[in-house]
Design an enzyme around this catalytic site. Structure first.
Site, short mmCIF file in Angstrom:
data_model
loop_
_atom_site.label_atom_id
_atom_site.label_comp_id
_atom_site.label_asym_id
_atom_site.label_seq_id
_atom_site.Cartn_x
_atom_site.Cartn_y
_atom_site.Cartn_z
N GLU A 1 -15.15 -20.63 27.24
CA GLU A 1 -14.13 -21.45 27.91
C GLU A 1 -13.49 -20.68 29.06
OE1 GLU A 1 -13.35 -24.53 27.29
OE2 GLU A 1 -14.00 -24.97 25.24
N ARG B 1 0.82 -1.21 0.00
CA ARG B 1 0.00 0.00 0.00
C ARG B 1 0.86 1.27 0.00
NH1 ARG B 1 -4.63 2.44 -1.38
NH2 ARG B 1 -5.29 4.00 0.14
#
Ligand code: TGC
Ligand code: FAD
Length: 392
Positions: free
Chosen positions: A371, A276
């Site tokens: 979890e 970019r």
């Protein structure tokens, strides 16, 4: 979706510490993710659909029960291979890794460890091939971080148990053939029961409108006077320690999986930064972007070393719940921070489905919550180092 150009970072030559088998297993998983996950996952996430067509491939790469012995249909691999498979799958998508984690560590593991020989032979080979899919019911509407307070219960009715209650936020539940459900008996002791799809009074409605884990199906489990045959009770362990033992295995897999998501975000951002051009130079030439990338690779490397050492301890049967908890917390936190930084490197393009980063970022909002939340894992470490539990 663009071509999958992923190149795995290995800044500290950690590959040198892996066996040929580890690398072979990882290559199989990595190639499969490139071929069968990357091309379809963005659309599945946009549509909020679990792509059932991937179940066969997951089974073929050994993602269902990697460490379950071969006599029960598992792959019979060690814990590092298990971790590497989870890493590669989550590199593709956390929701796909969720499906594999639940099947392996939350369904096959308890049947293998807490079940009897008939239950092992009846369910494990079919779960290993994906012919049966499973889910794990611990969380309830009023009991998330505190599963010990659960109210789902069963009564002994002579020739069967009668199960009542509800579970919430259950991965895979909408399509699962069986559910490993944690419920209290009349004495208030927690036991695991295998509940099968089609049992009268049992339903599993899907939870819609998630902004996270959109390619994973999440739902409820509702039990209204469900008659569960007595042979479906897991006989070899009871108490809260039984489901928590399964979580040790799943959290371990997540500690590797999160590295996969982080590696994908880093690799994408690095490539983009080099390509970019702004102000006539690649944005990778600017110090602010280099700082971001340098911090990312440092944190990934630290997480890789932590997971590998934890895998060695697991292989030796020495990994503690607190060590596993620390790795789950650290590595997921590392991954979500990398996803947020990587998205910024891509500027506006970072918010589109052209790149995987925003999907990883949104997925990781679930991974840092399920979890055991980040906070609960801090408290687990706190209790371990001070000897003073601060949960209550
Ligand atoms: P506590 O008093 O600490 O322990 C109760 C009993 O259990 C024993 N124990 C263990 N046993 C085996 N393995 C372990 N890892 C164990 N940890 C504890 C303990 O010795 C005790 O035994 P006994 O005989 O003395 O009774 O329990 P507590 O109620 O204070 O809770 C502790 C706490 C908060 C850490 C625990 O409840 C916890 O971990 N909470 C978080 C809940 C959680 O993680 N839920 C996850 C649901 S499943 C899920 O999210 C799947 S996501 C799937 C995906 O898509 O990947
Ligand atoms: P709560 O427990 O209500 O917590 C809310 C907030 O309070 C959190 O920030 C938490 O850290 C904080 N908090 C809670 N207790 C304390 C404390 N003592 N001290 C300080 N802070 C505290 N569960 C299953 O059983 N099976 C599954 O397959 C499954 N899959 C899931 C899939 C998804 C997409 C999601 C989002 C969740 C899934 N879960 C599953 C549930 C998950 O494990 C719970 O969401 C998680 O344990 C947290 O519970 P909770 O959402 O009720 O939050």
């Amino acid at each position: 979706m663009k071509t999958d150009l992923f190149q795995a970072p290995d800044y500290y030559n950690i590959d040198d510490l892996l066996s040929d088998e580890h690398k072979m297993v990882r290559t199989a998983a990595r190639d499969w993710v490139k071929k069968d996950i990357s091309p379809i996952i963005e659309e599945a996430a946009q549509k909020a659909e679990f792509p059932k067509s991937i179940i066969k491939g997951l089974a073929e790469i050994g993602a269902f029960g990697p460490y379950i012995p071969q006599e029960y249909g598992g792959a019979g691999l060690d814990q590092i291979s298990y971790g590497l498979i989870m890493q590669e799958i989550e590199r593709g998508d956390s929701g796909v890794r969720s499906t594999a984690s639940v099947q392996s560590s939350l369904v096959m593991f308890p049947i293998w460890k807490y079940g009897n020989e008939e239950q092992r032979k009846k369910y494990l080979p079919k779960l290993a091939t994906g012919e049966y899919m499973g889910c794990f019911g611990l969380t309830e509407p009023d009991h998330g971080s505190n599963p010990g307070g659960m109210t789902t219960n069963f009564k002994d009715k002579g020739d069967h148990y009668l199960l009542n209650g509800a579970k919430m936020w259950i991965s895979n539940s909408p399509f699962a053939d069986i559910a490993v459900v944690w419920a209290k008996n009349e004495e208030g002791r927690i036991h695991g029961l295998i509940v099968e799809k089609g049992m009268e009074g049992f339903s599993a409605p899907e939870t819609h409108n998630k902004w996270s884990l959109r390619a994973s199906a999440t739902g409820e489990l509702i039990f209204q006077d469900v008659k569960v045959p007595k042979e479906n009770l897991l006989p070899n362990k009871n108490g809260l320690g039984a489901p928590l033992g399964c979580l040790d295995s799943a959290r371990y897999g997540i500690s590797w999986g999160a590295i996969g998501a982080a590696m994908d975000c880093y690799d994408t951002a690095l490539r983009y930064a080099k390509e970019r051009i702004q102000f006539d130079k690649p944005i990778a030439a600017y110090q602010l972007q280099q700082k971001k990338l340098a911090e990312m690779i440092t944190e990934i490397t630290k997480a890789q070393l932590m997971a590998l050492r934890l895998g060695q301890l697991k292989n030796e049967g020495k990994a503690t719940t607190a060590q596993i908890s620390m790795a789950k917390r650290n590595n997921v936190d590392m991954a979500i921070k990398i996803a947020r930084e990587a998205r910024q490197i891509l500027g506006g393009m970072g918010i589109t489905g052209e790149y995987s980063i925003m999907r990883h970022m949104m997925n990781l909002e679930s991974v840092i919550t399920y979890e055991g939340t980040h906070d609960i894992h801090l408290l687990i470490t706190g209790a371990d180092i001070t000897g003073i539990p601060a949960f209550k």
